[in-house]
Design a protein around this motif. Structure first.
Motif, short mmCIF file in Angstrom:
data_model
loop_
_atom_site.label_atom_id
_atom_site.label_comp_id
_atom_site.label_asym_id
_atom_site.label_seq_id
_atom_site.Cartn_x
_atom_site.Cartn_y
_atom_site.Cartn_z
N ASP C 229 0.83 -1.21 0.00
CA ASP C 229 0.00 0.00 0.00
C ASP C 229 0.86 1.26 0.00
OD1 ASP C 229 1.06 -0.01 2.51
OD2 ASP C 229 -0.78 0.64 3.51
N LYS C 230 2.12 1.11 -0.40
CA LYS C 230 3.08 2.22 -0.49
C LYS C 230 3.68 2.65 0.86
CE LYS C 230 2.37 4.57 -4.81
NZ LYS C 230 2.16 5.90 -5.41
N THR C 231 3.21 2.04 1.95
CA THR C 231 3.88 2.33 3.22
C THR C 231 5.37 2.01 3.05
OG1 THR C 231 1.89 1.81 4.46
CG2 THR C 231 3.96 1.73 5.68
N ILE C 232 6.18 2.87 3.68
CA ILE C 232 7.63 2.76 3.55
C ILE C 232 8.20 2.09 4.80
CG2 ILE C 232 9.77 4.07 3.27
CD1 ILE C 232 7.76 6.43 2.29
N ALA C 233 9.12 1.17 4.64
CA ALA C 233 9.80 0.59 5.79
C ALA C 233 11.30 0.74 5.63
CB ALA C 233 9.43 -0.87 5.95
N MET C 234 11.95 1.11 6.71
CA MET C 234 13.40 1.25 6.69
C MET C 234 13.98 0.35 7.78
SD MET C 234 13.64 5.37 6.17
CE MET C 234 14.81 5.43 4.82
N LEU C 235 14.98 -0.41 7.40
CA LEU C 235 15.62 -1.30 8.36
C LEU C 235 17.09 -0.94 8.51
CD1 LEU C 235 14.43 -4.84 7.10
CD2 LEU C 235 13.26 -3.32 8.71
N VAL C 236 17.57 -1.00 9.72
CA VAL C 236 19.01 -0.97 9.94
C VAL C 236 19.34 -2.21 10.77
CG1 VAL C 236 20.93 0.21 11.08
CG2 VAL C 236 19.25 1.52 9.78
N ALA C 237 20.33 -2.95 10.31
CA ALA C 237 20.79 -4.12 11.06
C ALA C 237 22.28 -3.99 11.27
CB ALA C 237 20.47 -5.39 10.30
N GLY C 238 22.75 -4.43 12.39
CA GLY C 238 24.17 -4.29 12.62
C GLY C 238 24.66 -5.20 13.72
N ARG C 239 25.97 -5.20 13.86
CA ARG C 239 26.60 -6.06 14.87
C ARG C 239 27.56 -5.25 15.73
NH1 ARG C 239 25.31 -11.04 12.90
NH2 ARG C 239 25.22 -11.37 10.65
N ASN C 240 27.38 -3.92 15.74
CA ASN C 240 28.44 -3.11 16.34
C ASN C 240 27.90 -1.89 17.07
OD1 ASN C 240 30.96 -2.21 16.97
ND2 ASN C 240 31.49 -1.50 14.91
N ALA C 241 27.00 -2.14 18.03
CA ALA C 241 26.49 -1.02 18.84
C ALA C 241 27.33 -0.95 20.11
CB ALA C 241 25.02 -1.21 19.18
N ALA C 242 28.09 0.14 20.23
CA ALA C 242 28.99 0.29 21.40
C ALA C 242 28.20 0.33 22.70
CB ALA C 242 29.81 1.57 21.24
N HIS C 243 26.97 0.81 22.63
CA HIS C 243 26.21 1.02 23.87
C HIS C 243 25.37 -0.17 24.28
CE1 HIS C 243 23.53 2.09 20.56
NE2 HIS C 243 22.51 1.95 21.36
N GLY C 244 25.34 -1.23 23.49
CA GLY C 244 24.60 -2.41 23.92
C GLY C 244 23.72 -2.99 22.83
N TYR C 245 22.57 -3.45 23.24
CA TYR C 245 21.66 -4.16 22.33
C TYR C 245 20.58 -3.18 21.90
CZ TYR C 245 18.13 -7.69 21.00
OH TYR C 245 17.19 -8.43 20.35
N HIS C 246 20.67 -2.72 20.66
CA HIS C 246 19.80 -1.64 20.22
C HIS C 246 18.69 -2.14 19.30
CE1 HIS C 246 19.17 2.78 19.69
NE2 HIS C 246 18.46 2.30 18.67
N VAL C 247 17.55 -2.41 19.86
CA VAL C 247 16.38 -2.77 19.07
C VAL C 247 15.37 -1.65 19.23
CG1 VAL C 247 14.42 -4.33 18.87
CG2 VAL C 247 16.72 -5.24 19.16
N GLU C 248 15.13 -0.94 18.16
CA GLU C 248 14.28 0.25 18.18
C GLU C 248 13.29 0.18 17.03
OE1 GLU C 248 16.49 3.83 17.44
OE2 GLU C 248 14.72 5.10 17.50
N THR C 249 12.08 0.62 17.29
CA THR C 249 11.07 0.63 16.24
C THR C 249 10.36 1.97 16.26
OG1 THR C 249 10.77 -1.74 16.51
CG2 THR C 249 9.04 -0.56 15.31
N GLU C 250 10.18 2.51 15.07
CA GLU C 250 9.46 3.79 14.96
C GLU C 250 8.28 3.62 14.02
OE1 GLU C 250 10.44 8.46 14.08
OE2 GLU C 250 11.57 6.96 12.98
N LEU C 251 7.18 4.21 14.41
CA LEU C 251 5.99 4.18 13.58
C LEU C 251 5.57 5.61 13.30
CD1 LEU C 251 4.04 1.55 15.71
CD2 LEU C 251 5.35 1.11 13.64
N ILE C 252 5.48 5.97 12.04
CA ILE C 252 5.03 7.32 11.68
C ILE C 252 3.66 7.20 11.01
CG2 ILE C 252 5.54 9.41 10.36
CD1 ILE C 252 8.45 8.83 10.57
N GLY C 253 2.72 7.95 11.55
CA GLY C 253 1.38 7.92 10.97
C GLY C 253 0.91 9.32 10.66
N THR C 254 -0.27 9.40 10.13
CA THR C 254 -0.78 10.72 9.73
C THR C 254 -1.17 11.58 10.92
OG1 THR C 254 -2.93 9.68 9.44
CG2 THR C 254 -1.61 9.98 7.46
N LYS C 255 -1.34 10.96 12.10
CA LYS C 255 -1.75 11.74 13.27
C LYS C 255 -0.67 11.88 14.34
CE LYS C 255 -6.69 10.75 13.04
NZ LYS C 255 -7.74 9.97 13.72
#
Lengths: 347, 347, 347, 347
Positions: C229-255
């Motif tokens: 439906d044209k919704t956009i998804a962006m992923l970042v994956a990595g093995r090198n976060a100095a600060h720890g285990y970084h699992v973050e999710t962002e949701l952007i909506g019209t409101k």
């Protein structure tokens, strides 16, 4: 409209801040004169700031025809005399806090200031001109927090200056932790609440440098204060914040609460590194209150031009010192100290 | 190793939390009995939690051969008697705070508890078992903050409960704001510092509901306390946090400071909406301390199995009540109150 | 209702987490059997967890009359076969992700699972059971964000494991960064949006360990994905976060928008020290998703008892692997890869 | 040293900001002339800012002997011509972004600018002069993040302006979301990385106002970009941030990461109210980048006085537009677009 011509006395760290602000950031003001007993400070004023008249004595400066107003940033012990002399000469006066060291002397000075309402007088409670504090004040005045019940103020200097403070604590006289550090916080309590402080108890503890006990100085102090309408105020003052310059204010009201600088964020950057997620912090007052120092001076100039007095008055300076004095007395006795009501003061 | 059999007395909001935890989340424990004067609460225990024995009187329950230990969550006025009875019957005891209402009565109870060191006794200071508090305690014990100089504790209930509190304030006896709300904070001060409270001053203000003045209750209160080594403690207690359940603790030491739940974050979500950037907040103690309630009960069972006493003792309960009592006395007199040193207590 | 009897296969780091949860934290479940090729792991199960039956082969375990359901935590290459065998034996199945390594093999397995709707099947997308994710999902489902336009997911492992990953990168086959790290993020994109991924482009860069180029592995990767439906998804994956285990999710909506774990806060503590103001961070997935692992297993048991299928299905596992495979193909070619629509898949 | 005399062309929202800054906040600069086709804007300049010369045509202004330098804040379509004319007249030029609308036209203009190295040219990439961005840049340059692997930039305008944008979207030509909104982000990517963009893919979705599809405009867009050294850049641009003006930048490196304005904090205030704990947010670019606009103008004046070129050049403007153009082409085709390397450009 021609520029207001300012003369400054005192070019130490804070004096220099004011001098540079006047020279560079205050439209409608010109720094025409500077006074200091240190020739190299006058040299700085001439070369770096283009100040045309420099003086070794204050008396000469206030006699100059090129001075409309003075900015007093000299050691606290000189303030009252310099204020009175400037007022007598018909000049407008911006004075750093405190107004003076002795309450009677301050009271006499306030009377003289009040007797010249056509001359602008402003005391350097710059926090009132910080945009975060102004945002908070507007919320309070709009009733967004309801009625205030508790105000908490922290003023803690960075650890970086502690060792040197300890070294010179015996020789210099800081006036005590509360007079030295909490005077701005006391003003904030009065400003936000619109009430006077009635009853206080103060405590202190020296842990990093127990030798401060011997010179009657404090590393960390705290106070609880009852205002005339029962609003509660809590102060923490200190000289040993590892993370920097911690000035924080909290307002609790019946509808909500707010905190100003709960984290003394240096900027909008967060760093994610081996320490965790880090907010870098402000390190000293010129950094934290950079804009506030400019804004208060703009207000001073605007008041002169608009022929009105600023929102912060000589009376505010007097009351701040009274409370700080009571806090010190409480520390000395480990007892509650009552502050006489205004009626008894005025009688 | 067979399961420890627990009987619970009291199935109100907190009792239910404990009962469900014992029934579902504590390996090695079985909730075998429940006691309440409310039949529907016993019905809940039977149907929802599979409790086999239910009692209308505590005396019967502690006589059951299927009870190794009791969990006391009855109204505070019953605690000392129920504790003593269980101890006499040879049972292990977990009791909610406070130990009792009268200091002499508590002292007598503590003596009896101490005379039975082979029976585990634990008081419900669950915050010590919250992972954030444990993380902080470990930092303190590792010296990462240096020597503590100041501890600040906030315990403010959500506004949502205030109206109903006001309605029943005259009829019920909360014991006063500090006994009701600050007892956990007092325990934290003692736990983190390892020191006793010596001297206190407390203040209060009723603004949203001035009628609380008439029933000697408080909406917002604050206290400053001097510990025996001059460490300073500041308490704020209240019943009117618009944003939810605000339990916050700050530790200031010579090397750094830390805050626990400066924002009472409900979870890891931040919402960016028309209000700004919002952190949703915890709304009540069962939410905020969900894990802590489980952890403390696990510790109780572990202590029984390992035949040792927990880190939190009956003496801690006694001292908490002593300080809370002093705070109330200070509110009543608006004067500093000294707390007798342990020597005089013990003599 | 008698306890559901579970057998587990695989007792590595994650297997151990599941085994301990089943043994200690899941009411209504008993860990009756364990299977591993490592005798010391079976010893652990017997001694620490009280598992009565231990097996060296999976075939034997699924034949035991004391096993109602299996929990598959073996290496990914065994998943499809073990799932099919359990389904054939009439057992309920909880399988860790991924369902398998080859899409055709997974499709065949999904068909078999779907042919046995009376047996519960659940895949280990535990993030859906984390309370922060559930809070966010509820907001989305309630329309509080309006229509979603963009989803951003980060999954970055701590630097602490990178050196060892690099050492063994040639020998082991991780399946590639996206299959290894992003599979949970892909599931979140599908879960929050309710839409399938249609078109992807992926990029990678090796900077700390350029030698990873040679073994076709990535330190840091990113992808942009277009949903149906044209919704956009962006992923970042990595093995090198100095600060720890970084699992973050962002949701952007019209409101409005929201972020889950923008800072991967370890607890509610903030430390104010010489580094600034620091939020300690989660260090690994068992820490971050401790409760989610318990919650998903509770859901599995509840589904068995209530004779229904969980919200997360075998089909979700299949789709996740399809997208991960497309991302890897995009990395290999540096071109956009289209994912065939469901119709073509199903035909 | 006498003041640099500036003439400004364009007195819209941004033009007014520059004009007021030059008139009030830039030591060493005087706003001597202003040009606009709107008489009331010239009236503003005369009355409010004391500008002595006002012009209806640019050609006249650049001929004035009282203009040493121009500040170009006219509509984008006029930039190249106005720049060239000023350069020909021997003036220093500060021009707002973009340099122009057509790449060939910009290239021609850059050549002319480069042919006059003794005249200062600066383009209005003010973010480089924001103190948070400067703090971040210093960390990067000091190697505190290691080698950069990924840069993420968000530029989202507040929802408050969306309705009016939609209304006029057909009539006006914004140049497309990326040219309009991401040009600053593209510059940040190039500035932080020191690398050029090589390959891009862009996506967009209209959800609140699907009618934007018809006029080829976007509510929300995103792009992934590969730089010449494989560093990854991700852009999000939008016109619908409910919480305000969201400009955020993230830098991920091999040693750590940082975020600038992850929360676009308006000030240092946190509000605890019925919504939770709220950080108020910046609402528009003049608020967020107030100081940056002043700082960039100071740099322009300093460069003139010190006879050197600023760190941000006409070439930076050219490259930004090239990338923005490629992003728009990608949106139009839903395909990857390659950006010719510099060699091919220059040949």
């Amino acid at each position: 409209m021609s520029d207001i011509k300012l003369g400054i006395v005192g070019l130490g760290r804070l004096g220099r801040t004011h001098a540079m602000n006047i020279a560079n950031h205050i439209p409608g003001a010109t720094l025409t004169a500077a006074c200091s007993i240190a020739e190299e400070e006058l040299e700085f004023a001439r070369v770096e700031l283009g100040v045309e008249e420099t003086y070794l004595t204050y008396e000469e400066m206030v006699d100059s025809p090129n001075v409309d107003a003075v900015c007093i940033v000299s050691p606290s012990g000189f303030h009252t005399e310099q204020i009175r002399l400037a007022i007598e000469k018909g000049l407008h006066v911006f004075s750093e806090k405190p107004l003076g060291l002795e309450i009677e002397d301050i009271e006499k000075t306030v009377e003289i200031i009040n007797a010249h309402p056509e001359q602008v007088f402003q005391i350097g409670f710059m926090r009132r001109f910080d945009e975060s504090y102004q945002y908070a004040k507007e919320m309070v005045d709009n009733g967004e927090l309801g009625e205030l019940t508790l105000i908490r103020c922290y003023g803690i200097d960075p650890s970086s200056g502690l060792e040197s403070f300890v070294k010179f604590a015996g020789a210099s006289n800081s006036g005590g932790l509360f007079a030295d550090m909490s005077i701005h916080d006391i003003d904030l309590v009065r400003w936000f609440s619109g009430k006077e402080v009635k009853r206080v108890w103060a405590l202190g503890k020296n842990a990093a440098y127990p030798e401060l006990d011997e010179v009657n100085e404090l590393e960390t102090g705290a106070a609880m204060m009852q205002l005339e309408d029962k609003t509660i105020a809590m102060l923490v003052a200190g000289r040993n914040a590892a993370h920097g310059y911690h000035v924080e204010t909290e307002l609790i009201g019946t509808k909500g609460m707010l905190r100003i600088a709960a984290i003394p964020e240096k900027n909008l950057v967060s760093v994610f590194n081996e320490h965790g997620v880090v907010r870098p912090t402000s390190q000293h007052f010129p950094e934290r209150f950079k804009e506030a120092f400019i804004n208060e001076m703009k207000e001073f100039i605007t008041c002169i031009n608009e022929k009105r007095q600023p929102g912060v008055s000589a009376f505010d300076g007097l009351q701040g010192t009274k409370v700080a004095t009571a806090l010190q007395k409480s520390i000395d006795t480990n007892e509650i100290v009552d502050i006489p009501s205004l009626e008894s003061i005025r009688s």
